[in-house]
Design an enzyme around this catalytic site. Structure first.
Site, PDB file in Angstrom:
ATOM      1  N   LYS A  26      18.023  48.959 122.860  1.00 33.02           N
ATOM      2  CA  LYS A  26      18.486  47.715 123.475  1.00 33.02           C
ATOM      3  C   LYS A  26      17.488  46.622 123.135  1.00 33.02           C
ATOM      4  CE  LYS A  26      18.066  46.527 127.895  1.00 33.02           C
ATOM      5  NZ  LYS A  26      18.301  46.373 129.357  1.00 33.02           N
ATOM      6  N   ASP A  43      14.421  36.697 150.457  1.00 37.55           N
ATOM      7  CA  ASP A  43      13.955  35.994 149.268  1.00 37.55           C
ATOM      8  C   ASP A  43      12.535  35.516 149.521  1.00 37.55           C
ATOM      9  OD1 ASP A  43      13.412  34.405 147.101  1.00 37.55           O
ATOM     10  OD2 ASP A  43      15.299  33.290 147.162  1.00 37.55           O
TER      11      ASP A  43
END
Length: 340
Positions: free
Chosen positions: A70, A163
């Protein structure tokens, strides 16, 4: 003359589900533990530090009859050119003849396979009565972490999302995530109830959680040792390049440590910095997760242990998930077949 099948993001979305990704990544880890799966060293180069780079992750899955790679390219100025910041492509080749088999949009697979890795850490290393999950990070990948954890671990019914870059709870983002998670689960035929909530207090949420997934680009530790209750499992997913660290070294030093690849974890994964600091040594790594899956090493040995699984991302995850998508695409005659 060889033929290669080219699969777009749209093609892949029609044939690859979160359960497919979980099965594929779990099988790949097992192959690695049993010697038929190999992750070769990552190649990483910066075209302009902090602005543009690329990495190549490659390996072989002999049990699937293939090898491949990849390639991910990140160019931060691309939005100014009306282009995505990142491009990813995966190449699959036959490991008997070297014949190229498929070229796939890697971005369409990366979300599912990365979510699967974090979730498998919980499945194999968390307590069996795990119910509450904290996801640290509210970006694009967080959605897949939530969906895969819910698909892999039926006892989880509450997920908090924090977050750490913002003072306020990511309420709007989590509302959208709930819809996206339901869609991902629905595509796999999974119907289940779950509570997904936003939190602004990461320390308190970490203390409540039975399992934690970190998925941030942090270069300074976010999770601290005194935040975590006994028996917690942590899947550290975000540290995938040198210098990144999400978990305090003191937390790693007091945990039972597992990785997806020993060498990569201490060279460019979550355990790189703790090893350099001397907080732990490579010998403190109990096992690769595949060894636990294969039954050659015990995972958690008591309910009070803190367990950590560092998944920095290895090629066999991508190859296995890509092979699943490729096989389905051939069956459904999807993609474009090109003569090389």
């Amino acid at each position: 003359m060889a033929q290669i099948r080219v699969l777009s993001a749209q093609d892949i979305s029609q044939v690859l589900t979160v359960t497919d990704a979980l099965d594929a990544v779990e099988a790949a880890y097992r192959q690695k533990a049993e010697g038929s799966g190999i992750a070769w060293p990552m190649v990483y180069e910066q075209f302009e530090p902090g602005v543009a780079d690329m990495d190549i992750r490659s390996g072989e899955l002999a049990g699937c009859g293939l090898f491949g790679l990849k390639l991910t390219a990140w160019f931060s100025k691309n939005p100014q050119r009306a282009l995505p910041e990142a491009f990813g492509t995966t190449l699959l080749c036959d490991d008997t003849t070297g014949t190229p088999l498929a070229l796939l949009n890697a971005s369409a697979i990366t979300g599912l396979r990365t979510g699967a890795a974090g979730a498998l850490g919980i499945k194999w290393l968390a307590r069996r009565d795990v119910e509450s999950l904290l996801v640290v990070g509210a970006g694009y990948q967080a959605t897949f972490q939530v969906a895969a954890a819910l698909a892999a671990v039926g006892s989880i019914d509450r997920v908090e999302v924090w977050d750490p870059k913002k003072a306020e709870a990511p309420t709007a983002r989590v509302d959208l995530m709930a819809q996206e998670v339901s869609q991902i689960l629905g595509a796999a035929g999974i119907e289940r109830a779950f509570e997904l909530v936003a939190t602004a207090d990461g320390r308190a949420a970490a203390g409540r959680a039975d399992a934690i997934i970190t998925i941030t680009p942090a270069t300074e530790p976010i999770l601290q040792a005194d935040w975590i209750k006994p028996g917690t499992h942590i899947s550290a997913v975000g540290a995938d390049m040198p210098g990144k660290q999400e978990i305090a070294s003191a937390l790693d030093a007091n945990a039972r440590l597992f990785v997806d690849d020993r060498a990569q974890s201490i060279s460019s994964g979550e355990l790189e910095v703790p090893v350099k600091e001397g907080a732990i040594t490579p010998n403190d790594i109990v096992a690769e997760l595949g060894e636990v899956i294969a039954g050659t090493t015990r995972g958690r040995t008591d309910s009070g242990q803190v367990t950590v699984f560092d998944t920095s991302g290895i090629a066999i995850q991508d190859l296995a998930a890509s092979k699943a998508a490729y096989d389905r695409a051939v069956e459904h005659k999807l993609g474009s077949v090109v003569e090389l």
